[in-house]
Write a protein that holds these residues in place. Sequence first.
Motif, PDB file in Angstrom:
ATOM      1  N   LYS A  14     -40.272  73.203  39.820  1.00 37.02           N
ATOM      2  CA  LYS A  14     -41.415  72.281  39.875  1.00 37.02           C
ATOM      3  C   LYS A  14     -41.397  71.362  38.661  1.00 37.02           C
ATOM      4  O   LYS A  14     -41.038  71.795  37.561  1.00 37.02           O
ATOM      5  N   CYS A  15     -41.820  70.140  38.872  1.00 36.84           N
ATOM      6  CA  CYS A  15     -41.884  69.204  37.752  1.00 36.84           C
ATOM      7  C   CYS A  15     -43.148  68.368  37.888  1.00 36.84           C
ATOM      8  O   CYS A  15     -43.656  68.174  38.992  1.00 36.84           O
ATOM      9  N   ASN A  16     -43.641  67.875  36.771  1.00 35.91           N
ATOM     10  CA  ASN A  16     -44.867  67.076  36.786  1.00 35.91           C
ATOM     11  C   ASN A  16     -44.585  65.583  36.879  1.00 35.91           C
ATOM     12  O   ASN A  16     -45.508  64.781  36.914  1.00 35.91           O
ATOM     13  N   ILE A  17     -43.300  65.200  36.871  1.00 35.32           N
ATOM     14  CA  ILE A  17     -42.958  63.794  37.095  1.00 35.32           C
ATOM     15  C   ILE A  17     -41.847  63.736  38.145  1.00 35.32           C
ATOM     16  O   ILE A  17     -41.371  64.778  38.606  1.00 35.32           O
ATOM     17  N   ARG A  18     -41.450  62.520  38.481  1.00 37.61           N
ATOM     18  CA  ARG A  18     -40.442  62.382  39.547  1.00 37.61           C
ATOM     19  C   ARG A  18     -39.454  61.309  39.119  1.00 37.61           C
ATOM     20  O   ARG A  18     -39.619  60.138  39.448  1.00 37.61           O
ATOM     21  N   CYS A  19     -38.450  61.741  38.376  1.00 39.87           N
ATOM     22  CA  CYS A  19     -37.469  60.777  37.874  1.00 39.87           C
ATOM     23  C   CYS A  19     -36.540  60.334  39.011  1.00 39.87           C
ATOM     24  O   CYS A  19     -36.106  61.166  39.825  1.00 39.87           O
ATOM     25  N   GLY A  20     -36.206  59.055  39.002  1.00 39.09           N
ATOM     26  CA  GLY A  20     -35.382  58.494  40.073  1.00 39.09           C
ATOM     27  C   GLY A  20     -33.963  59.013  40.106  1.00 39.09           C
ATOM     28  O   GLY A  20     -33.269  58.842  41.111  1.00 39.09           O
ATOM     29  N   HIS A  21     -33.509  59.658  39.020  1.00 45.12           N
ATOM     30  CA  HIS A  21     -32.104  60.092  38.966  1.00 45.12           C
ATOM     31  C   HIS A  21     -31.976  61.616  39.073  1.00 45.12           C
ATOM     32  O   HIS A  21     -30.890  62.159  38.897  1.00 45.12           O
ATOM     33  N   CYS A  22     -33.086  62.317  39.345  1.00 44.61           N
ATOM     34  CA  CYS A  22     -33.105  63.781  39.141  1.00 44.61           C
ATOM     35  C   CYS A  22     -32.145  64.529  40.081  1.00 44.61           C
ATOM     36  O   CYS A  22     -32.132  64.320  41.285  1.00 44.61           O
ATOM     37  N   VAL A  23     -31.389  65.439  39.496  1.00 42.57           N
ATOM     38  CA  VAL A  23     -30.520  66.332  40.272  1.00 42.57           C
ATOM     39  C   VAL A  23     -31.231  67.656  40.510  1.00 42.57           C
ATOM     40  O   VAL A  23     -31.095  68.286  41.550  1.00 42.57           O
ATOM     41  N   ALA A  24     -32.014  68.068  39.494  1.00 40.68           N
ATOM     42  CA  ALA A  24     -32.524  69.440  39.466  1.00 40.68           C
ATOM     43  C   ALA A  24     -33.734  69.665  40.359  1.00 40.68           C
ATOM     44  O   ALA A  24     -33.964  70.767  40.836  1.00 40.68           O
ATOM     45  N   SER A  25     -34.532  68.638  40.540  1.00 41.50           N
ATOM     46  CA  SER A  25     -35.803  68.847  41.227  1.00 41.50           C
ATOM     47  C   SER A  25     -35.948  67.840  42.354  1.00 41.50           C
ATOM     48  O   SER A  25     -37.016  67.337  42.610  1.00 41.50           O
ATOM     49  N   ASP A  26     -34.829  67.541  43.031  1.00 43.66           N
ATOM     50  CA  ASP A  26     -34.907  66.499  44.054  1.00 43.66           C
ATOM     51  C   ASP A  26     -35.490  67.064  45.351  1.00 43.66           C
ATOM     52  O   ASP A  26     -35.775  68.243  45.468  1.00 43.66           O
ATOM     53  N   THR A  57     -34.474  75.649  32.155  1.00 41.09           N
ATOM     54  CA  THR A  57     -34.309  74.279  32.642  1.00 41.09           C
ATOM     55  C   THR A  57     -34.756  74.205  34.095  1.00 41.09           C
ATOM     56  O   THR A  57     -35.623  74.946  34.512  1.00 41.09           O
ATOM     57  N   ALA A  58     -34.154  73.318  34.849  1.00 50.83           N
ATOM     58  CA  ALA A  58     -34.425  73.049  36.274  1.00 50.83           C
ATOM     59  C   ALA A  58     -35.533  72.028  36.389  1.00 50.83           C
ATOM     60  O   ALA A  58     -35.319  70.871  36.048  1.00 50.83           O
ATOM     61  N   GLY A  59     -36.787  72.414  36.745  1.00 47.38           N
ATOM     62  CA  GLY A  59     -37.911  71.473  36.724  1.00 47.38           C
ATOM     63  C   GLY A  59     -38.352  71.291  35.273  1.00 47.38           C
ATOM     64  O   GLY A  59     -37.521  71.257  34.369  1.00 47.38           O
ATOM     65  N   GLU A  60     -39.663  71.212  35.068  1.00 49.48           N
ATOM     66  CA  GLU A  60     -40.185  71.100  33.697  1.00 49.48           C
ATOM     67  C   GLU A  60     -40.738  72.478  33.296  1.00 49.48           C
ATOM     68  O   GLU A  60     -41.824  72.876  33.742  1.00 49.48           O
ATOM     69  N   THR A  86     -36.976  69.888  28.072  1.00 52.05           N
ATOM     70  CA  THR A  86     -38.311  69.386  28.421  1.00 52.05           C
ATOM     71  C   THR A  86     -38.351  67.867  28.475  1.00 52.05           C
ATOM     72  O   THR A  86     -37.571  67.187  27.798  1.00 52.05           O
ATOM     73  N   ASN A  87     -39.303  67.350  29.258  1.00 53.51           N
ATOM     74  CA  ASN A  87     -39.483  65.893  29.324  1.00 53.51           C
ATOM     75  C   ASN A  87     -40.530  65.392  28.325  1.00 53.51           C
ATOM     76  O   ASN A  87     -40.852  64.206  28.322  1.00 53.51           O
ATOM     77  N   CYS A  88     -41.084  66.278  27.506  1.00 53.19           N
ATOM     78  CA  CYS A  88     -42.011  65.908  26.402  1.00 53.19           C
ATOM     79  C   CYS A  88     -43.371  65.397  26.877  1.00 53.19           C
ATOM     80  O   CYS A  88     -44.069  64.710  26.125  1.00 53.19           O
ATOM     81  N   TRP A 119     -35.236  56.502  33.338  1.00 52.07           N
ATOM     82  CA  TRP A 119     -35.938  57.084  34.492  1.00 52.07           C
ATOM     83  C   TRP A 119     -37.067  57.999  34.011  1.00 52.07           C
ATOM     84  O   TRP A 119     -38.173  57.934  34.526  1.00 52.07           O
ATOM     85  N   HIS A 120     -36.795  58.830  33.001  1.00 50.25           N
ATOM     86  CA  HIS A 120     -37.875  59.660  32.434  1.00 50.25           C
ATOM     87  C   HIS A 120     -38.991  58.763  31.885  1.00 50.25           C
ATOM     88  O   HIS A 120     -40.175  59.032  32.075  1.00 50.25           O
ATOM     89  N   GLN A 121     -38.575  57.700  31.186  1.00 51.89           N
ATOM     90  CA  GLN A 121     -39.558  56.905  30.463  1.00 51.89           C
ATOM     91  C   GLN A 121     -40.365  55.968  31.370  1.00 51.89           C
ATOM     92  O   GLN A 121     -41.255  55.269  30.905  1.00 51.89           O
ATOM     93  N   GLY A 178     -27.993  64.497  43.833  1.00 55.69           N
ATOM     94  CA  GLY A 178     -29.447  64.586  43.949  1.00 55.69           C
ATOM     95  C   GLY A 178     -30.042  63.220  44.255  1.00 55.69           C
ATOM     96  O   GLY A 178     -29.518  62.465  45.058  1.00 55.69           O
ATOM     97  N   ARG A 179     -31.177  62.864  43.569  1.00 53.36           N
ATOM     98  CA  ARG A 179     -31.800  61.556  43.839  1.00 53.36           C
ATOM     99  C   ARG A 179     -30.902  60.397  43.449  1.00 53.36           C
ATOM    100  O   ARG A 179     -31.057  59.291  43.955  1.00 53.36           O
ATOM    101  N   ALA A 180     -29.961  60.626  42.552  1.00 53.69           N
ATOM    102  CA  ALA A 180     -29.078  59.539  42.104  1.00 53.69           C
ATOM    103  C   ALA A 180     -27.921  59.298  43.065  1.00 53.69           C
ATOM    104  O   ALA A 180     -27.109  58.405  42.840  1.00 53.69           O
TER     105      ALA A 180
END
Length: 305
Positions: A14-26, A57-60, A86-88, A119-121, A178-180
């Motif tokens: 699970k993650c609290n954001i949705r990065c456009g390049h994510c492999v781990a949480s797509d 690791t994986a999501g956040e 972490t995505n901070c 993508w994170h930012q 993933g998403r990328a």
Amino acid sequence: MNPIRQIAFGYSTKCNIRCGHCVASDDSIPHGKMTLEKAMAIIEQMVRCNVTGISFTAGEPLIFFEDMIRLVKLCHEKEIYSRVVTNCFWAKTSEHADETVSALTRSGLSQFRLSFSRWHQEHIRRENVVNAANSCQKHGLDYFISFVTDFSRQDDSLEQFLRDNHLKFFPEPVIYLGRAQGFDPRRILTDYHPNTCNMNPYLSPELDMFACCDGGDQFKETDFFLLGNLRDYGIDELFKRKENKVLFHLIRTMGLTSIASYLGLKANEIVQYRKCELCEKLFNSTENLNTLEKAATSDLLNWKR
Ligand code: SF4
Ligand code: SF4
């Protein structure tokens, strides 16, 4: 001698954001989470199997902050090196950053890996990463910034931002999975380097263990990296499967470039692939994999100067 055993531990995808390049949480990956009790029991088993390093690791991971404190503490008690990726999101101000960093430092965390990319930012202010890094320095916690990039000019200003803030960062190529997967990979001609890979294994929240933490669950045509599920096999057995498979050994030692050349890819084609792309070309194709499996203990093993 015991092999060095380290693992990327996917407590949750699970993650609290949705990065456009994510492999781990797509979107193709179930967004699961193991229970805290299960995770603690697995870490106890890992201690008995000589695992010396765990990267959460994986999501956040820090959306489950209290759980992470417990898991990091357990690693510390068992003398396992621990890292949290972490995505901070939690470092909105220096005070917020201090709260999180001091709690994790007191729990015995060995290292923070702070993710940073265009993508994170889109979701997290870049200043959060500065707050987190500064707080790590203040509390004496080792950290580095993982700067994910496609090496385009678009990322120049992000890199300059890290340099202007005197932060420790390491560029890391975006993985076109993933998403990328839909991205148009910029062709970068590289030298004809071997493309060896350390292959850190990955444990998913569903308890599937994979031989690689980046492409692990992405090679869907062949499931090349799937070692098995912890419900069916012990951790030691799954580590041994990784350590004893000849093709994995060849990826680590011979490298993907020689394997690709053996398979018949032209040199001028090989230099256009990034490492994980080349890996996918070789091992996410039933036909290629059959050929390589057959040759792994004979012709391919002897394919050296
Ligand atoms: S923070 Fe990490 S896990 Fe979350 S969406 Fe971004 S890349 Fe994926
Ligand atoms: S090159 Fe292959 S084994 Fe290495 S990280 Fe990429 S997908 Fe995994």
